[in-house]
Design a protein around this motif. Structure first.
Motif: not given
Length: 253
Positions: A99-119
């Motif tokens: 239900e969740f993905d990396e974009n959710f946490f980047v948008s809401n919790f200031d995680e860093i977007k990374d092309d390596r799929d850090l999720f």
């Protein structure tokens, strides 16, 4: 240029600022914020496995997502407690991944977007205590819990820089001096009241005597208003106004 000369030049730049808020006044006036987060920290110490007095908290939010409400606690980078409000339980690992993905946490919790799929590196942490107690704590204090929790102040000379950082959620502060090649790479660690922390690793680089001189000088730093997050600055003004009203009442009496 010698390290101590460059470090001193960077440090001196803080004292060129004459307009703003004295840092000791800022942390004192906003001390109710770390005091509130400390209460949350104690709840986590009592109800999250391996969470102790040295653990950090970053953000605490109630979020509507895909027609559900989730109470989400960010412990630190990539580590989260997620509670389904309707079910009043921790979500499962399967739910987390589907239900969740990396974009959710980047948008809401200031995680860093990374092309390596850090999720794939994210961890789901379980809260084992009274869920309603945690939800009630959030609801009772949400306006303050949603305030910015960090202040970052950076000054530069050429490619060298210094930073001053205050963490309101975890009640500490830090000052650092750096260059890109790490010719200069030093940190000073402080408690929230700006007294020195016990753990310091720059004694040999800076010298104990100079370090403690700097700790005393740090309390005299004036923070420019534009460096302070807007919501924290507004809280500062609100608290100052309340104190002024109290003083006026005392004078009237």
């Amino acid at each position: 240029m010698k390290k101590e000369i460059l470090r001193n030049q960077l440090f001196d730049k803080y004292f060129e600022v004459k307009n703003g808020i004295l840092v000791v006044d800022l942390v004192d006036t906003l001390s109710f914020i770390p005091e509130l987060w400390k209460k949350l920290h104690i709840l986590c110490e009592n109800n999250i496995k391996y969470f102790d007095s040295f653990s950090d908290l970053e953000k605490f939010k109630l979020i509507d997502y895909k027609e559900k409400k989730y109470l989400i606690l960010k412990i630190r980078m990539f580590k989260y407690v997620i509670i389904d409000i309707k079910q009043m339980e921790n979500i499962s690992e399967e739910q987390f991944r589907s239900e969740f993905d990396e974009n959710f946490f980047v948008s809401n919790f200031d995680e860093i977007k990374d092309d390596r799929d850090l999720f794939r590196l994210y961890d789901l942490i379980s809260y084992h205590g009274n869920m309603q107690e945690l939800v009630d704590f959030y609801n009772d204090n949400k306006e303050l819990l949603c305030l910015s929790t960090e202040l970052h102040y950076r000054l530069q000379i050429g490619k060298a820089w210094t930073y001053f950082y205050i963490d309101f959620a975890n009640a500490n502060a830090q000052m650092g001096f750096q260059t890109p090649d790490q010719f200069l790479y030093e940190q000073l660690f402080l408690k929230y009241d700006l007294s020195p922390s016990r753990m310091q690793d720059a004694q040999e680089k800076i010298g104990v005597g100079r370090m403690y001189e700097m700790f005393e000088e740090i309390k005299k730093i004036i923070i420019p208003k534009e460096v302070i997050p807007d919501d924290l600055y507004q809280q500062f003004l609100i608290q100052c106004n309340r104190e002024n009203q109290k003083l006026e009442k005392i004078k009237v009496k």
